[in-house]
Design a protein around this motif. Structure first.
Motif, PDB file in Angstrom:
ATOM      1  N   THR A  61       0.827  -1.208   0.000  1.00  0.00           N
ATOM      2  CA  THR A  61       0.000   0.000   0.000  1.00  0.00           C
ATOM      3  C   THR A  61       0.862   1.259   0.000  1.00  0.00           C
ATOM      4  OG1 THR A  61      -0.161  -0.262   2.397  1.00  0.00           O
ATOM      5  CG2 THR A  61      -2.029  -1.032   1.083  1.00  0.00           C
ATOM      6  N   GLN A  62       1.995   1.208   0.676  1.00  0.00           N
ATOM      7  CA  GLN A  62       2.888   2.364   0.707  1.00  0.00           C
ATOM      8  C   GLN A  62       3.523   2.588  -0.656  1.00  0.00           C
ATOM      9  OE1 GLN A  62       5.580   1.776   3.993  1.00  0.00           O
ATOM     10  NE2 GLN A  62       3.950   2.013   5.511  1.00  0.00           N
ATOM     11  N   ASP A  64       2.573   9.453  -6.680  1.00  0.00           N
ATOM     12  CA  ASP A  64       3.186  10.760  -6.431  1.00  0.00           C
ATOM     13  C   ASP A  64       2.700  11.384  -5.118  1.00  0.00           C
ATOM     14  OD1 ASP A  64       5.068  12.681  -7.080  1.00  0.00           O
ATOM     15  OD2 ASP A  64       3.612  13.939  -8.149  1.00  0.00           O
ATOM     16  N   ARG A  65       2.548  10.524  -4.102  1.00  0.00           N
ATOM     17  CA  ARG A  65       2.195  10.998  -2.758  1.00  0.00           C
ATOM     18  C   ARG A  65       3.246  10.464  -1.793  1.00  0.00           C
ATOM     19  NH1 ARG A  65      -3.794   9.483  -1.641  1.00  0.00           N
ATOM     20  NH2 ARG A  65      -3.641   7.972  -3.319  1.00  0.00           N
ATOM     21  N   PRO A  66       4.378  11.155  -1.643  1.00  0.00           N
ATOM     22  CA  PRO A  66       5.446  10.668  -0.779  1.00  0.00           C
ATOM     23  C   PRO A  66       5.009  10.581   0.680  1.00  0.00           C
ATOM     24  CG  PRO A  66       5.953  12.865  -1.613  1.00  0.00           C
ATOM     25  CD  PRO A  66       4.684  12.437  -2.262  1.00  0.00           C
ATOM     26  N   ARG A  67       5.614   9.654   1.375  1.00  0.00           N
ATOM     27  CA  ARG A  67       5.312   9.434   2.789  1.00  0.00           C
ATOM     28  C   ARG A  67       5.791  10.646   3.603  1.00  0.00           C
ATOM     29  NH1 ARG A  67       7.474   4.038   5.881  1.00  0.00           N
ATOM     30  NH2 ARG A  67       6.413   4.350   7.857  1.00  0.00           N
ATOM     31  N   PRO A  68       4.895  11.264   4.388  1.00  0.00           N
ATOM     32  CA  PRO A  68       5.279  12.466   5.139  1.00  0.00           C
ATOM     33  C   PRO A  68       6.354  12.224   6.195  1.00  0.00           C
ATOM     34  CG  PRO A  68       2.888  12.240   5.050  1.00  0.00           C
ATOM     35  CD  PRO A  68       3.474  10.979   4.501  1.00  0.00           C
ATOM     36  N   SER A  69       6.271  11.102   6.906  1.00  0.00           N
ATOM     37  CA  SER A  69       7.259  10.782   7.932  1.00  0.00           C
ATOM     38  C   SER A  69       7.164   9.296   8.245  1.00  0.00           C
ATOM     39  CB  SER A  69       7.016  11.593   9.211  1.00  0.00           C
ATOM     40  OG  SER A  69       5.912  11.064   9.936  1.00  0.00           O
ATOM     41  N   GLU A  70       8.119   8.808   9.039  1.00  0.00           N
ATOM     42  CA  GLU A  70       8.086   7.393   9.424  1.00  0.00           C
ATOM     43  C   GLU A  70       6.864   7.068  10.277  1.00  0.00           C
ATOM     44  OE1 GLU A  70      11.382   5.051  10.578  1.00  0.00           O
ATOM     45  OE2 GLU A  70      12.807   6.385   9.609  1.00  0.00           O
ATOM     46  N   LYS A  71       6.269   8.069  10.894  1.00  0.00           N
ATOM     47  CA  LYS A  71       5.080   7.852  11.725  1.00  0.00           C
ATOM     48  C   LYS A  71       3.825   7.619  10.892  1.00  0.00           C
ATOM     49  CE  LYS A  71       6.695  10.405  15.732  1.00  0.00           C
ATOM     50  NZ  LYS A  71       6.431  11.489  16.671  1.00  0.00           N
ATOM     51  N   HIS A  72       3.921   7.872   9.606  1.00  0.00           N
ATOM     52  CA  HIS A  72       2.758   7.735   8.727  1.00  0.00           C
ATOM     53  C   HIS A  72       2.780   6.391   7.993  1.00  0.00           C
ATOM     54  CE1 HIS A  72       2.611  12.034   9.461  1.00  0.00           C
ATOM     55  NE2 HIS A  72       1.364  12.003   9.025  1.00  0.00           N
ATOM     56  N   GLY A  73       1.631   5.757   7.999  1.00  0.00           N
ATOM     57  CA  GLY A  73       1.446   4.527   7.248  1.00  0.00           C
ATOM     58  C   GLY A  73       0.320   4.726   6.252  1.00  0.00           C
ATOM     59  N   ALA A  74       0.147   3.754   5.369  1.00  0.00           N
ATOM     60  CA  ALA A  74      -0.929   3.820   4.387  1.00  0.00           C
ATOM     61  C   ALA A  74      -2.211   3.311   5.038  1.00  0.00           C
ATOM     62  CB  ALA A  74      -0.575   2.988   3.159  1.00  0.00           C
ATOM     63  N   LEU A  75      -3.254   4.130   5.027  1.00  0.00           N
ATOM     64  CA  LEU A  75      -4.549   3.770   5.587  1.00  0.00           C
ATOM     65  C   LEU A  75      -5.554   3.585   4.451  1.00  0.00           C
ATOM     66  CD1 LEU A  75      -4.725   6.311   8.572  1.00  0.00           C
ATOM     67  CD2 LEU A  75      -3.505   4.149   8.424  1.00  0.00           C
ATOM     68  N   HIS A  76      -6.557   2.756   4.701  1.00  0.00           N
ATOM     69  CA  HIS A  76      -7.568   2.442   3.687  1.00  0.00           C
ATOM     70  C   HIS A  76      -8.891   3.155   3.963  1.00  0.00           C
ATOM     71  CE1 HIS A  76      -4.983  -1.150   3.175  1.00  0.00           C
ATOM     72  NE2 HIS A  76      -5.435  -1.140   1.941  1.00  0.00           N
ATOM     73  N   THR A  77      -9.498   3.694   2.924  1.00  0.00           N
ATOM     74  CA  THR A  77     -10.874   4.177   3.056  1.00  0.00           C
ATOM     75  C   THR A  77     -11.832   2.999   2.877  1.00  0.00           C
ATOM     76  OG1 THR A  77     -10.998   4.716   0.702  1.00  0.00           O
ATOM     77  CG2 THR A  77     -10.353   6.499   2.205  1.00  0.00           C
ATOM     78  N   CYS A  78     -11.375   1.948   2.207  1.00  0.00           N
ATOM     79  CA  CYS A  78     -12.221   0.788   1.900  1.00  0.00           C
ATOM     80  C   CYS A  78     -12.145  -0.303   2.975  1.00  0.00           C
ATOM     81  CB  CYS A  78     -11.831   0.195   0.548  1.00  0.00           C
ATOM     82  SG  CYS A  78     -10.119  -0.387   0.485  1.00  0.00           S
ATOM     83  N   ASP A  79     -11.213  -0.185   3.899  1.00  0.00           N
ATOM     84  CA  ASP A  79     -11.034  -1.180   4.971  1.00  0.00           C
ATOM     85  C   ASP A  79     -10.774  -2.582   4.438  1.00  0.00           C
ATOM     86  OD1 ASP A  79     -11.414   0.804   6.896  1.00  0.00           O
ATOM     87  OD2 ASP A  79     -13.583   0.506   6.891  1.00  0.00           O
ATOM     88  N   ASN A  80     -10.110  -2.672   3.301  1.00  0.00           N
ATOM     89  CA  ASN A  80      -9.794  -3.952   2.666  1.00  0.00           C
ATOM     90  C   ASN A  80      -8.273  -4.094   2.632  1.00  0.00           C
ATOM     91  OD1 ASN A  80      -9.714  -6.267   1.130  1.00  0.00           O
ATOM     92  ND2 ASN A  80     -10.465  -5.304  -0.741  1.00  0.00           N
ATOM     93  N   PRO A  81      -7.668  -4.842   3.581  1.00  0.00           N
ATOM     94  CA  PRO A  81      -6.206  -4.892   3.702  1.00  0.00           C
ATOM     95  C   PRO A  81      -5.424  -5.145   2.413  1.00  0.00           C
ATOM     96  CG  PRO A  81      -7.193  -5.971   5.573  1.00  0.00           C
ATOM     97  CD  PRO A  81      -8.322  -5.648   4.609  1.00  0.00           C
ATOM     98  N   PRO A  82      -5.853  -6.048   1.510  1.00  0.00           N
ATOM     99  CA  PRO A  82      -5.032  -6.258   0.315  1.00  0.00           C
ATOM    100  C   PRO A  82      -5.206  -5.191  -0.775  1.00  0.00           C
ATOM    101  CG  PRO A  82      -6.804  -7.882   0.388  1.00  0.00           C
ATOM    102  CD  PRO A  82      -6.886  -7.074   1.646  1.00  0.00           C
TER     103      PRO A  82
END
Length: 160
Positions: free
Chosen positions: A55-56, A63-81
């Motif tokens: 996801t990351q 073209d959405r770089p990770r803001p910091s190590e504290k940030h992970g990729a989150l889902h709006t769909c709640d579907n892990p894969p």
């Protein structure tokens, strides 16, 4: 999880990545078809031999770089894969827990559903019906006197 940028992703790596994503319609979930060793979340190996969440990679490729190590990729769909960048956004663990709670996914287990539970529903009923003191109930049921008192006074096991 290691930080990486678009510069860490070669054209060959991009091709390898998207080959493992079932890209469906633009608004549908795009399931990861590669390795999913962590609760259904896809993992991908960068050319630097670093394992990262799929996801990351999807967000970085969008073209959405990770803001910091504290940030992970989150889902709006709640579907892990799911790796559809339209379904993903960067967020902190606090934001993730808040989102999960708001969507009703943070149900606290009760009674015997709780893995640490020492009592059964029948035990709770017996404790509440008993005239024994808390110390004796604690010995009888393998719990502390304070725990027995909490059961008797319905501070815990409120659902029974």
């Amino acid at each position: 999880m290691a930080m990486f940028t678009i510069d860490d992703i070669s054209d060959n790596t991009k091709e390898r990545f998207w080959a493992k994503v079932d890209q469906r319609g633009p608004d549908e979930c795009w399931p990861w078809t590669g390795s999913k060793p962590v609760r259904g979340y896809g993992m991908f190996v960068l050319r630097t031999k670093v394992n990262v969440k799929a996801t990351q990679v999807s967000l970085v490729l969008d073209d959405r770089p990770r803001p910091s190590e504290k940030h992970g990729a989150l889902h709006t769909c709640d579907n892990p894969p799911c790796c559809n960048p339209k379904h993903l956004f960067w967020g902190t663990q606090v934001q993730n827990m808040s989102d999960a709670n708001a969507k009703g996914r943070m149900r606290q287990p009760k009674g015997t559903d709780c893995v640490r539970s020492k009592l059964s529903e029948a035990d709770v009923i017996a404790i509440r019906a008993s005239t024994l003191g808390c110390a004796e109930l604690g010995r009888q049921f393998g719990i502390s006197p304070a725990h027995a008192s909490s059961v008797q006074h319905r501070r815990i096991w409120k659902h029974i």
